[in-house]
Design a protein around this motif. Structure first.
Motif, PDB file in Angstrom:
ATOM      1  N   THR A 117      -4.699 -37.154 -28.383  1.00  9.29           N
ATOM      2  CA  THR A 117      -4.851 -37.084 -27.232  1.00  9.29           C
ATOM      3  C   THR A 117      -4.334 -37.552 -26.339  1.00  9.29           C
ATOM      4  O   THR A 117      -4.317 -36.770 -24.531  1.00  9.29           O
ATOM      5  N   THR A 121       1.142 -33.307 -23.665  1.00 14.06           N
ATOM      6  CA  THR A 121       1.912 -31.505 -25.332  1.00 14.06           C
ATOM      7  C   THR A 121       3.215 -31.763 -25.289  1.00 14.06           C
ATOM      8  O   THR A 121       3.792 -31.318 -26.318  1.00 14.06           O
ATOM      9  N   GLU A 122       3.870 -31.877 -23.975  1.00 18.34           N
ATOM     10  CA  GLU A 122       6.315 -31.478 -24.349  1.00 18.34           C
ATOM     11  C   GLU A 122       6.813 -32.525 -25.595  1.00 18.34           C
ATOM     12  O   GLU A 122       7.528 -32.216 -25.949  1.00 18.34           O
ATOM     13  N   MET A 125       6.016 -30.527 -28.975  1.00 14.84           N
ATOM     14  CA  MET A 125       6.302 -29.095 -28.874  1.00 14.84           C
ATOM     15  C   MET A 125       7.742 -29.444 -30.410  1.00 14.84           C
ATOM     16  O   MET A 125       7.854 -28.207 -29.977  1.00 14.84           O
ATOM     17  N   SER A 148      -2.020 -23.511 -31.922  1.00 15.26           N
ATOM     18  CA  SER A 148      -3.423 -23.027 -30.869  1.00 15.26           C
ATOM     19  C   SER A 148      -4.354 -23.562 -31.857  1.00 15.26           C
ATOM     20  O   SER A 148      -5.177 -23.790 -31.320  1.00 15.26           O
ATOM     21  N   THR A 151      -7.396 -28.126 -32.480  1.00 18.30           N
ATOM     22  CA  THR A 151      -7.680 -28.952 -31.163  1.00 18.30           C
ATOM     23  C   THR A 151      -8.318 -30.045 -31.321  1.00 18.30           C
ATOM     24  O   THR A 151      -9.291 -30.057 -31.913  1.00 18.30           O
ATOM     25  N   TRP A 206      -7.726 -21.528 -22.206  1.00 19.87           N
ATOM     26  CA  TRP A 206      -6.483 -22.470 -22.578  1.00 19.87           C
ATOM     27  C   TRP A 206      -5.592 -21.083 -22.916  1.00 19.87           C
ATOM     28  O   TRP A 206      -4.668 -21.802 -22.559  1.00 19.87           O
ATOM     29  N   ASP A 210      -1.771 -19.666 -20.919  1.00 18.26           N
ATOM     30  CA  ASP A 210      -0.846 -20.756 -21.347  1.00 18.26           C
ATOM     31  C   ASP A 210       0.895 -19.962 -21.714  1.00 18.26           C
ATOM     32  O   ASP A 210       0.651 -19.135 -21.472  1.00 18.26           O
ATOM     33  N   TRP A 213       4.344 -22.532 -24.206  1.00 20.65           N
ATOM     34  CA  TRP A 213       3.938 -22.367 -25.599  1.00 20.65           C
ATOM     35  C   TRP A 213       4.698 -21.166 -25.850  1.00 20.65           C
ATOM     36  O   TRP A 213       5.991 -20.680 -26.599  1.00 20.65           O
ATOM     37  N   LYS A 276      -7.821 -31.533 -22.900  1.00 22.44           N
ATOM     38  CA  LYS A 276      -6.572 -30.832 -23.256  1.00 22.44           C
ATOM     39  C   LYS A 276      -6.635 -29.992 -24.255  1.00 22.44           C
ATOM     40  O   LYS A 276      -7.720 -29.881 -25.326  1.00 22.44           O
TER      41      LYS A 276
END
Length: 277
Positions: A117, A121-122, A125, A148, A151, A206, A210, A213, A276
Motif C-alpha cells: 500500500t 499504483t504506477e 503497473m 484488480s 486488494t 474503484w 478506473d 489501467w 486505495k
C-alpha cells in the motif's frame, strides 16, 4: 457565561468553515451540470455565465445517440460487478486466515502485503502489464478484472473485523463437527456482512471510475469502459464540448444511484475512503 459564548462562537465559525469547504467542492460539479444544459454557442461566451440562458435537455439526447452508452455501460458493469464479487470472496477468505490461523509466516505475509500500500499504483503497473501480456489477457476484460481482485485494503478490513470475533465461537463450531469451509461460509461471512457491504461499495466505485489501467490494457473500442470511451471523444484538432459535458453527466448517473441507495453505509464508513484499491 463567557464559556458558553466561546463555545457558540467556535461552533459558528466551524459551521461557516464547513459550508465554505462544501461550496468549494460542490462548485465544479454544479458548473459541470449547468454547462451540460447549455447550447454549444453559450459555452464560451464572454463574460462566462454560470446559469444557461437557454437550458436544453437536447444535449443528453445528442450524447446518447452519438455514443453507444449501453455497450460501454455493459462492459464497465461486467468489470465492476465481477471484480467486486471476486474481491469480496478473496479478501474475506484471506482476512479470515490472517486473523484466526496461528502461523508465524502468516504475520510476515500480512506485513509484506501491507507494504504494497506504500507503493504508488504506477510503480506496479509495468510488471503487472508484463504478466497480463504473457498470459494473453491483453485487450480483454479479463485483463482488467484479474489484477484488480486482490486488494490489501479489503484484506486488512476483513482481518481487523475477524480479529474482534471471539475464538471460542469458532472452537464451539469445530467441536460440533463443522468443517473449516462451513465455519467460514455459514458462520464468519454472515457475521461480516457490514464489511462485505462496505468493501463491495468501494470496490464497485474503484472499478467504475478506473481510468489508467483500462487505458493501458484495452485497445479494441468494442471493449472500452465508460471512462475510456469519454477519453476517446477528445480529438487532436477538434473537441465536441457539448458531447463531452453531457456524456460526463450520463456516466455519473450510476454512481449517484449507488450513493442514494447505499448512502447509510457510505457515510458510516467514510473513514476508509482514503484507502486505495
Amino acid at each position: 457565561m463567557n464559556s458558553k459564548l466561546t463555545d457558540r462562537f467556535s461552533t459558528t465559525m466551524l459551521t461557516i468553515a464547513l459550508f465554505v469547504i462544501a461550496l468549494v467542492y460542490l462548485f465544479p460539479i454544479v458548473w459541470l451540470l449547468l454547462s451540460s444544459l447549455k447550447p454549444g454557442n453559450e459555452l464560451f461566451t464572454y463574460p462566462l455565465n454560470i446559469l444557461p440562458n437557454n437550458p436544453t435537455l437536447g444535449n443528453f439526447e445528442y450524447a446518447w445517440a452519438a455514443m453507444d452508452f449501453m455497450k460501454y455501460f455493459l462492459n464497465t458493469l461486467i468489470v465492476a460487478v465481477l471484480t467486486t464479487v471476486l474481491t469480496v470472496i478473496a479478501s474475506a477468505s484471506c482476512g479470515y486466515a490472517l486473523a484466526k490461523y496461528r502461523y508465524k509466516w502468516l504475520f510476515v505475509f500480512f506485513i509484506c502485503m501491507l507494504a504494497t500500500t506504500m507503493l504508488p499504483t504506477e510503480v506496479i503497473m509495468n510488471p503487472t502489464f508484463s504478466v497480463i501480456l504473457n498470459l494473453g489477457l491483453y485487450d480483454s476484460l479479463a485483463g482488467l478484472i484479474i489484477p484488480s481482485i486482490n486488494t490489501a485494503t479489503g484484506v486488512f478490513m476483513f482481518r481487523q473485523y475477524f480479529m474482534t470475533v471471539p475464538d471460542d465461537l469458532i472452537e464451539s463450531a469445530r467441536i460440533d463437527g463443522a468443517s473449516e469451509g462451513k465455519i467460514f461460509l455459514q458462520l464468519m461471512l454472515p457475521i461480516a456482512k457490514p464489511i462485505i457491504i462496505t468493501l463491495a461499495i468501494f470496490s464497485f466505485q474503484w472499478r467504475w471510475n478506473d481510468y489508467i489501467w483500462p487505458l493501458i490494457v484495452l485497445n479494441d473500442p468494442e471493449k472500452y469502459t465508460v471512462q475510456i470511451a469519454l477519453r476517446s471523444l477528445v480529438g487532436a484538432d477538434n473537441i465536441d464540448w457539448v458531447l463531452i459535458l453531457s456524456s460526463s453527466i450520463i456516466t455519473l448517473v450510476p454512481m449517484i444511484i449507488l450513493f442514494i441507495v447505499f448512502q447509510r453505509y457510505i457515510m458510516d464508513t467514510s473513514a476508509t475512503s482514503g484507502l486505495k484499491g
